[in-house]
Each structure stands twice: as structure tokens, then as C-alpha cells.
Design a protein around this motif. Structure first.
Motif, PDB file in Angstrom:
ATOM      1  N   PRO A   1       0.830  -1.214   0.000  1.00  0.00           N
ATOM      2  CA  PRO A   1       0.000   0.000   0.000  1.00  0.00           C
ATOM      3  C   PRO A   1       0.860   1.259   0.000  1.00  0.00           C
ATOM      4  CG  PRO A   1      -0.023  -1.050   2.162  1.00  0.00           C
ATOM      5  CD  PRO A   1       0.656  -1.998   1.235  1.00  0.00           C
ATOM      6  N   GLU A   2       0.296   2.327  -0.541  1.00  0.00           N
ATOM      7  CA  GLU A   2       0.995   3.611  -0.466  1.00  0.00           C
ATOM      8  C   GLU A   2       1.166   3.980   1.002  1.00  0.00           C
ATOM      9  OE1 GLU A   2      -0.862   6.772  -2.600  1.00  0.00           O
ATOM     10  OE2 GLU A   2      -0.922   5.650  -4.485  1.00  0.00           O
ATOM     11  N   PRO A   3       2.359   4.358   1.413  1.00  0.00           N
ATOM     12  CA  PRO A   3       2.562   4.686   2.831  1.00  0.00           C
ATOM     13  C   PRO A   3       1.839   5.964   3.232  1.00  0.00           C
ATOM     14  CG  PRO A   3       4.531   5.206   1.536  1.00  0.00           C
ATOM     15  CD  PRO A   3       3.596   4.481   0.616  1.00  0.00           C
ATOM     16  N   LEU A   4       1.250   5.913   4.405  1.00  0.00           N
ATOM     17  CA  LEU A   4       0.568   7.071   4.981  1.00  0.00           C
ATOM     18  C   LEU A   4       1.505   7.649   6.034  1.00  0.00           C
ATOM     19  CD1 LEU A   4      -2.064   8.733   5.145  1.00  0.00           C
ATOM     20  CD2 LEU A   4      -2.880   7.075   6.836  1.00  0.00           C
ATOM     21  N   VAL A   5       2.203   8.725   5.683  1.00  0.00           N
ATOM     22  CA  VAL A   5       3.268   9.266   6.520  1.00  0.00           C
ATOM     23  C   VAL A   5       2.792  10.532   7.225  1.00  0.00           C
ATOM     24  CG1 VAL A   5       5.626  10.189   6.535  1.00  0.00           C
ATOM     25  CG2 VAL A   5       5.017   8.316   4.976  1.00  0.00           C
ATOM     26  N   THR A   6       2.974  10.563   8.541  1.00  0.00           N
ATOM     27  CA  THR A   6       2.622  11.740   9.336  1.00  0.00           C
ATOM     28  C   THR A   6       3.789  12.105  10.242  1.00  0.00           C
ATOM     29  OG1 THR A   6       1.593  10.347  11.035  1.00  0.00           O
ATOM     30  CG2 THR A   6       0.158  11.214   9.320  1.00  0.00           C
ATOM     31  N   THR A   7       3.762  13.339  10.741  1.00  0.00           N
ATOM     32  CA  THR A   7       4.797  13.821  11.662  1.00  0.00           C
ATOM     33  C   THR A   7       4.127  14.345  12.918  1.00  0.00           C
ATOM     34  OG1 THR A   7       4.753  16.057  10.735  1.00  0.00           O
ATOM     35  CG2 THR A   7       6.275  14.481   9.724  1.00  0.00           C
TER      36      THR A   7
ATOM     37  N   ASP B   1       8.500  -2.964  -2.716  1.00  0.00           N
ATOM     38  CA  ASP B   1       7.610  -2.538  -3.786  1.00  0.00           C
ATOM     39  C   ASP B   1       8.321  -1.429  -4.549  1.00  0.00           C
ATOM     40  OD1 ASP B   1       5.739  -1.326  -5.429  1.00  0.00           O
ATOM     41  OD2 ASP B   1       4.104  -1.459  -3.986  1.00  0.00           O
ATOM     42  N   GLY B   2       8.893  -1.810  -5.692  1.00  0.00           N
ATOM     43  CA  GLY B   2       9.577  -0.831  -6.524  1.00  0.00           C
ATOM     44  C   GLY B   2       8.857  -0.558  -7.822  1.00  0.00           C
ATOM     45  N   GLY B   3       7.678  -1.174  -7.996  1.00  0.00           N
ATOM     46  CA  GLY B   3       6.948  -0.980  -9.231  1.00  0.00           C
ATOM     47  C   GLY B   3       7.748  -1.402 -10.453  1.00  0.00           C
TER      48      GLY B   3
ATOM     49  N   LYS C   1      15.974  13.952  -2.045  1.00  0.00           N
ATOM     50  CA  LYS C   1      14.661  13.677  -2.623  1.00  0.00           C
ATOM     51  C   LYS C   1      14.095  12.393  -2.013  1.00  0.00           C
ATOM     52  CE  LYS C   1      15.703  15.881  -7.064  1.00  0.00           C
ATOM     53  NZ  LYS C   1      15.793  15.682  -8.545  1.00  0.00           N
ATOM     54  N   THR C   2      12.797  12.381  -1.751  1.00  0.00           N
ATOM     55  CA  THR C   2      12.176  11.189  -1.178  1.00  0.00           C
ATOM     56  C   THR C   2      12.445   9.992  -2.066  1.00  0.00           C
ATOM     57  OG1 THR C   2      10.408  12.549  -0.245  1.00  0.00           O
ATOM     58  CG2 THR C   2      10.048  10.172  -0.312  1.00  0.00           C
ATOM     59  N   TRP C   3      13.034   8.957  -1.485  1.00  0.00           N
ATOM     60  CA  TRP C   3      13.447   7.801  -2.281  1.00  0.00           C
ATOM     61  C   TRP C   3      12.734   6.514  -1.834  1.00  0.00           C
ATOM     62  CZ3 TRP C   3      16.516   3.451  -0.816  1.00  0.00           C
ATOM     63  CH2 TRP C   3      16.896   2.642  -1.902  1.00  0.00           C
ATOM     64  N   ALA C   4      12.424   6.405  -0.558  1.00  0.00           N
ATOM     65  CA  ALA C   4      11.752   5.200  -0.071  1.00  0.00           C
ATOM     66  C   ALA C   4      11.113   5.481   1.284  1.00  0.00           C
ATOM     67  CB  ALA C   4      12.734   4.039   0.053  1.00  0.00           C
ATOM     68  N   VAL C   5      10.126   4.658   1.615  1.00  0.00           N
ATOM     69  CA  VAL C   5       9.517   4.671   2.955  1.00  0.00           C
ATOM     70  C   VAL C   5       9.534   3.239   3.470  1.00  0.00           C
ATOM     71  CG1 VAL C   5       7.421   5.046   4.295  1.00  0.00           C
ATOM     72  CG2 VAL C   5       8.057   6.674   2.511  1.00  0.00           C
TER      73      VAL C   5
ATOM     74  N   PRO D   1       8.404   5.175  -7.095  1.00  0.00           N
ATOM     75  CA  PRO D   1       8.241   6.636  -7.035  1.00  0.00           C
ATOM     76  C   PRO D   1       6.799   7.094  -7.236  1.00  0.00           C
ATOM     77  CG  PRO D   1       9.388   5.959  -9.058  1.00  0.00           C
ATOM     78  CD  PRO D   1       9.330   4.763  -8.162  1.00  0.00           C
ATOM     79  N   ASP D   2       5.995   6.305  -7.943  1.00  0.00           N
ATOM     80  CA  ASP D   2       4.597   6.682  -8.139  1.00  0.00           C
ATOM     81  C   ASP D   2       3.806   6.659  -6.839  1.00  0.00           C
ATOM     82  OD1 ASP D   2       5.136   6.860 -10.840  1.00  0.00           O
ATOM     83  OD2 ASP D   2       4.487   4.804 -11.261  1.00  0.00           O
ATOM     84  N   LYS D   3       4.288   5.908  -5.850  1.00  0.00           N
ATOM     85  CA  LYS D   3       3.594   5.812  -4.563  1.00  0.00           C
ATOM     86  C   LYS D   3       4.158   6.766  -3.511  1.00  0.00           C
ATOM     87  CE  LYS D   3       2.007   1.021  -5.056  1.00  0.00           C
ATOM     88  NZ  LYS D   3       1.865  -0.285  -4.405  1.00  0.00           N
TER      89      LYS D   3
END
Length: 292
Positions: free
Chosen positions: A85-91, A211-213, A262-266, A285-287
Motif C-alpha cells: 500500500p501507499e505509505p501514509l506518513v505523518t509527523t 515494492d519498486g513498481g 529527494k524522497t526515495w523510499a519509505v 516513485p509513483d507511490k
């Protein structure tokens, strides 16, 4: 509908609608779009005829999710490599956000979302509407187009399946400080390039899913030795370009990795018995377009 009323509805119902759509789809961006569409529908049609706004909007969101899932099923079947799943990132700054407060109380961990994805689309909808939204079976039947008796059977079957494989009450509510500390220690060991140290934080039968697509490692890695060696070799190779920060990923401690700023992974984790059991590495990168 007056703008003030629209804003009030948005503030009141967005958290529950987003939570429903995100757990149905596993996509932050699609969930956001569907919730926006639901409010736009209400804005255009008016609300005078609606007796139960929450139920009405959940029906719109559920049906739109089912339509999207069915239309994209072929795309999912041909997805290259593991699907996460696309990561749901919060701070910490998001803690005052009503939606983030709501999601903290829900099961949205990566491990739990992956199990929901194993249910059929209708099973997923019935389960979430009953378990999370507390709808009765007559209401659910009206949403998914099944009989109430059938919905009852679907729910109990789905709940048994999830309970056998995963216990969110245990896995999603571990001591937050302890889990955060474990994730931080894992990252420090990784940054030091010490494979033996990394192994200490992994269970012997740990699994790394990427998950690298189609743009990164495709096959899962099994076992603490293989995982520690692989991630250490990679980190050493790119260490001068990588930075990271600890963040809440799907309501649990995780890591956002940057390559040349640049955001590269979660990375998110499933922790059990004081060790990291699963590592979920989203590098498609699409996610990650919504992660900063």
C-alpha cells in the motif's frame, strides 16, 4: 449547499471517509480523490433529501472504491514485483489534525492493510462497514447489493480469516516508545554498516518485501542473515547520498529515506516479541509523490 455547511461536513466526515477509502484501496492519492468526489457530489445535488449523511457518504465512497478496484484489477494482476500500500506518513506536527487523530485509533498498519487486500472487494467492503463503521447488515446490504443474511455470512468469514492471520489489538498497539526505540536503533545500526548489529534487531525468519513498481528489488528476502547483509551492502554503496528521518508510517514508527535530498523510499515494520518481523520497503516513485 452553503459553503459554511460544506466546510463543516468536510471537517466532520473526511476522517472516516478517508479511512474507509484508504483501507479499501491501499492508495492515499486515490482515497483523497474519492473523498473529494463524494463531497463534490453532495455539493452539486444538495443535502435536503439526505436523512443520514454519514451513511449516505459512506455509500458513495464504498461504491466508488468498488468501481475503481474492479476497473483496475487487471493492472494489479500485472503489477511487477510485490505490491504494498501507499505509505501514509505523518509527523508530530500533524497530531492536531482531526484526521490524523482519527487514524491513530484505527488499524491502518501496513501488515493489516495487506491482509485486507487478500479479501475480495465485497468482503473488504462488508468487513470495514461492519467492523469500523458499525453499520447494521440491512444498511450494508443496501450499499453492496447483497442480502442482509449474505452480508452477515461474508462478515464473519472475513473476520475469521483476518483473526487467524493477524491480531491488530496486539500487533498495532505495542508500546509506542519501545517500538520507536527499536526502529531508531535499527537505523543507527544500518547507518554504521554493521550487518551483525542489524541482525540483532531482526527475528530469525524476518521477511523484507520491496515494492519498486518494477524499478527495484523484486523478490522478497527471507531470514535475518540475508536481509542484514543485503541492506548493509546497499547502504554502504550509497551512504554518501542517503539521509533519513523517523516518522509515523501507517500510525506506527517507520522511516522516510532520502536520496540526494529527494524522497526515495519509505520503510514500515511489523514488530513482534521485541524484534522486527517484517520490513515493508516502498520505493516505487509513483507511490511516494505525496511524501516529503
Amino acid at each position: 449547499m452553503e459553503n459554511m455547511k460544506t466546510e463543516q461536513l468536510y471537517s466532520l466526515y473526511k476522517p472516516v471517509l478517508f479511512s474507509l477509502a484508504y483501507r479499501m484501496l491501499g492508495s492515499v492519492m486515490d482515497a483523497e480523490d474519492i473523498v473529494q468526489e463524494a463531497f463534490l457530489t453532495i455539493y452539486k445535488s444538495g443535502s435536503d433529501h439526505i436523512q443520514n449523511m454519514k451513511a449516505y457518504m459512506c455509500k458513495i465512497v464504498t461504491n466508488r472504491c468498488l468501481e475503481l478496484l474492479r476497473s483496475s484489477s487487471k493492472q494489479r494482476e500485472h503489477y511487477v514485483g510485490a505490491w504494498l500500500p501507499e505509505p501514509l506518513v505523518t509527523t508530530a506536527s500533524d497530531e492536531t489534525d482531526p484526521m490524523q487523530s482519527y487514524l491513530q485509533k484505527e488499524s491502518v498498519s501496513t501488515a493489516y492493510l495487506l491482509l485486507l487486500q487478500q479479501l475480495s472487494y465485497v468482503e473488504r467492503a462488508v468487513f470495514l462497514l461492519r467492523e469500523a463503521m458499525q453499520y447494521d447488515y440491512e444498511e450494508i446490504a443496501g450499499i453492496v447489493g447483497k442480502s442482509s443474511a449474505n452480508c452477515r455470512q461474508i462478515f464473519h468469514r472475513a473476520k475469521r480469516s483476518l483473526r487467524v492471520k493477524y491480531d491488530p489489538d496486539h500487533s498495532d498497539r505495542l508500546d509506542q516508545e519501545q517500538t520507536t526505540s527499536l526502529v531508531e536503533q535499527f537505523m543507527y545500526a544500518l547507518a554504521s554498516g554493521n550487518a551483525a548489529q542489524i541482525m540483532k534487531f531482526l527475528s530469525t525468519d524476518a521477511v523484507l518485501l520491496t515494492d519498486g513498481g518494477g524499478k527495484a528489488l523484486l523478490q522478497p528476502l527471507h531470514g535475518h542473515i540475508r536481509i542484514s547483509r543485503s541492506v548493509t551492502d546497499f547502504w554502504k554503496k550509497f551512504t554518501e547520498h542517503l539521509t533519513y528521518r523517523i516518522a509515523m508510517v501507517n500510525s506506527l514508527p517507520g522511516i522516510v529515506v532520502y536520496m540526494d535530498k529527494k524522497t526515495w523510499a519509505v520503510i514500515s515494520f511489523k514488530v513482534q516479541d521485541g524484534r522486527i518481523d517484517n520490513l515493508y520497503f516502498v520505493a516505487n516513485p509513483d507511490k511516494l509523490t505525496h511524501v516529503h
